[in-house]
Enzyme design. Structure first.
Site, PDB file in Angstrom:
ATOM      1  N   ASP A 223       0.874  -1.199   0.158  1.00  0.00           N
ATOM      2  CA  ASP A 223      -0.005   0.000   0.062  1.00  0.00           C
ATOM      3  C   ASP A 223       0.686   1.223   0.116  1.00  0.00           C
ATOM      4  OD1 ASP A 223      -1.456   2.192   0.680  1.00  0.00           O
ATOM      5  OD2 ASP A 223      -3.269   0.605   1.473  1.00  0.00           O
ATOM      6  N   GLU A 249      -0.772  -0.844  -4.751  1.00  0.00           N
ATOM      7  CA  GLU A 249      -1.960  -0.107  -4.185  1.00  0.00           C
ATOM      8  C   GLU A 249      -1.624   1.389  -4.180  1.00  0.00           C
ATOM      9  OE1 GLU A 249      -4.483  -1.723  -1.485  1.00  0.00           O
ATOM     10  OE2 GLU A 249      -5.034   0.258  -0.495  1.00  0.00           O
ATOM     11  N   GLU A 277      -9.202   4.560  -3.233  1.00  0.00           N
ATOM     12  CA  GLU A 277      -9.531   4.642  -1.992  1.00  0.00           C
ATOM     13  C   GLU A 277      -9.885   6.074  -1.688  1.00  0.00           C
ATOM     14  OE1 GLU A 277      -6.459   2.864   0.376  1.00  0.00           O
ATOM     15  OE2 GLU A 277      -6.591   4.500   2.017  1.00  0.00           O
ATOM     16  N   ASP A 300     -14.115   3.710  -0.617  1.00  0.00           N
ATOM     17  CA  ASP A 300     -14.439   3.610   0.870  1.00  0.00           C
ATOM     18  C   ASP A 300     -15.984   4.230   0.988  1.00  0.00           C
ATOM     19  OD1 ASP A 300     -12.638   3.939   3.738  1.00  0.00           O
ATOM     20  OD2 ASP A 300     -14.808   4.391   3.483  1.00  0.00           O
ATOM     21  N   HIS A 327     -12.456  -0.402   0.439  1.00  0.00           N
ATOM     22  CA  HIS A 327     -11.417   0.007   1.291  1.00  0.00           C
ATOM     23  C   HIS A 327     -12.047  -0.147   2.577  1.00  0.00           C
ATOM     24  CE1 HIS A 327      -9.304   3.166   3.986  1.00  0.00           C
ATOM     25  NE2 HIS A 327      -8.415   2.338   3.837  1.00  0.00           N
ATOM     26  N   GLU A 347     -11.227  -6.373   2.592  1.00  0.00           N
ATOM     27  CA  GLU A 347     -10.115  -5.884   3.278  1.00  0.00           C
ATOM     28  C   GLU A 347     -10.406  -5.743   4.833  1.00  0.00           C
ATOM     29  OE1 GLU A 347      -9.048  -1.771   2.835  1.00  0.00           O
ATOM     30  OE2 GLU A 347      -7.182  -2.375   4.002  1.00  0.00           O
TER      31      GLU A 347
HETATM   32  C1  LIG Z   1      -1.838   1.290   5.486  1.00  0.00           C
HETATM   33  C2  LIG Z   1      -2.192   2.432   4.611  1.00  0.00           C
HETATM   34  O1  LIG Z   1      -1.036   3.570   4.725  1.00  0.00           O
HETATM   35  C3  LIG Z   1      -3.742   3.182   5.152  1.00  0.00           C
HETATM   36  O2  LIG Z   1      -3.272   3.493   6.352  1.00  0.00           O
HETATM   37  C4  LIG Z   1      -4.863   2.132   5.074  1.00  0.00           C
HETATM   38  C5  LIG Z   1      -5.013   1.854   3.644  1.00  0.00           C
HETATM   39  O3  LIG Z   1      -4.758   2.721   2.924  1.00  0.00           O
HETATM   40  C6  LIG Z   1      -5.780   0.667   3.210  1.00  0.00           C
HETATM   41  O4  LIG Z   1      -6.006   0.066   4.237  1.00  0.00           O
HETATM   42  O5  LIG Z   1      -5.666   0.439   2.147  1.00  0.00           O
HETATM   43 MG   LIG Z   2      -4.835   1.679   0.673  1.00  0.00          MG
END
Ligand SMILES: C[C@H](O)[C@H](O)CC(=O)C(=O)O
Ligand SMILES: [Mg+2]
Length: 401
Positions: A223, A249, A277, A300, A327, A347
């Protein structure tokens, strides 16, 4: 003709500040965690080109908005609610602008209410905070409808197409995620272009360590949280392909559709490019889909326009043969994913500080928030989204009318 009670009142709350200047932590603003949490440990971001904002995302204000809670009360006393991010500015928009399109109305008018919320704010909205606020209202409305009809949201969306959900986990410990029964682990990328060749080597070394710990068949993903440029992302993709990276991602800015188009063309065969996202509405996702920017879209539901809009986004993706894996967003996404063939898995964001155990994503804000067991979850068939608000967490209604 619908015989549902009318909407009497819309209320927007924020989580009450504890007086220390910090938000209370966790809940829907899941980035608002304490020191030592994996989610704020030197993660690559677009701000990491400034050394002073590199170690912590809280240092540049990732948690500044905090949580938004929307409640919608019908005139028979039934209350639906939802939680998302957006905090006080979103509470202002909900109370001062959006509430007028709901109060006095039939709660089954979800399409008309969404349309009026979106087009009345279009001159200052369209994406980001405003659509985030609209999403919160829309989710609370679906929750209310479910409670009034005594149906779970997934049933109102057409019903489940599978018995249970299958999850991958996001967190810094894919090896632990494997032990916990998840099908894959998505790791935060820790070093961005400003950390040069050494940072790139460290990123690849972390992936290699996890590949060795997890074996060849376990999905591993990066990510990149909008942190990279096209050249770095392309190099990372090719090097990481040798270590079996399944997808890369959100490598680029969400506005750089042209960059994503090029990345998808240049990525190694077999590696998936994912994003979305921080994209919003059917029009934003239409750009990603028509420009062939990615293999998986990741809206999301608490930010992209809510369930009403997600149905349209999902249908667009389906028509192009693109998967939609939302997301995070806990129950708000689970109730949708279980109803769609082009969302074959979901997820789960690991909110334990060490990413080594399963805790509810919006902990401690919701009561009854279901979590995957051995990487699987049967979506409960309680009315609405099937969760209650934890009233022990003090709420504040800054723009009460
Ligand atoms: C881990 C990523 O930086 C963020 O906090 C969460 C994310 O983008 C995701 O779950 O996809
Ligand atoms: Mg992400």
């Amino acid at each position: 003709m619908s015989r549902l009670p009318r909407i009497k009142h819309v209320r927007a709350f924020v989580v009450k500040n504890d007086g220390t200047g910090a938000n209370q932590g966790g809940g829907a603003d899941y980035h608002d965690q304490g020191d030592g949490h994996w989610i704020d440990d030197h993660i690559a971001t677009p701000m990491a080109k400034y050394p002073e904002y590199r170690q912590s995302r809280r240092s540049f204000g990732i948690n500044v908005l905090g949580t938004l809670v929307v409640e919608i009360e019908a005139d028979n006393g039934v209350v639906g609610f939802a939680v998302t991010t957006g905090g006080e500015p979103a509470a202002y928009i909900v109370e001062k602008h959006l509430a007028r399109f709901l109060e006095g109305r039939d709660p089954s008018e979800v399409e008309k209410i969404w349309d009026q919320m979106y087009f009345s704010t279009q001159y200052y909205g369209r994406k980001g905070l405003v659509v985030n606020a609209i999403s919160g209202v829309d989710l609370a409305l679906w929750d209310l409808l479910g409670r009034l009809r005594q149906e779970p949201v997934f049933a109102m969306l057409g019903g489940a197409v599978r018995d249970e959900l299958t999850f991958y986990a996001t967190g810094a410990r894919p090896d632990k995620a494997k032990e916990l029964g998840f099908i894959g682990g998505k790791m935060p990328l820790h070093h961005g272009p400003a950390e040069g060749e050494e940072g790139l080597r460290k990123n690849l070394a972390e992936l290699e360590a996890m590949r060795n710990a997890c074996g060849d068949d376990f999905w591993l993903m990066f990510d990149c949280w909008m942190a990279l440029d096209l050249n770095y992302a392309t190099r990372l993709a090719h090097e990481a392909h040798k270590l079996g990276l399944k997808w890369i991602e959100e490598a680029l800015s969400p506005d750089d559709y042209w960059g994503y188009q090029a990345l998808k063309k240049n990525a190694p065969k077999g590696m998936l490019v994912t994003t979305g996202e921080h994209e919003a509405t059917r029009w934003g996702f239409r750009m990603l889909l028509e420009m062939e920017c990615c293999d998986i879209i990741q809206p999301d539901v608490g930010w992209c326009g809510g369930v009403t809009e997600l149905q349209k986004i999902s249908a667009l993706a389906d028509s192009k043969g693109v998967l939609m894996i939302p997301h995070g967003s806990s129950v708000y996404s689970y109730h949708f994913v279980v109803t769609r063939h082009n969302s074959p898995f979901a997820e789960f964001l690991m909110m334990a500080p060490g990413a080594d155990e399963v805790v509810p994503m919006f902990h401690p804000q919701l009561i009854g928030e279901p979590v995957p067991v051995n990487g699987k979850l049967k979506v409960p068939d309680t009315p609405g989204f099937g969760v209650e608000l934890n009233r022990d967490i003090a709420l504040h209604r800054p723009y009460a009318r």
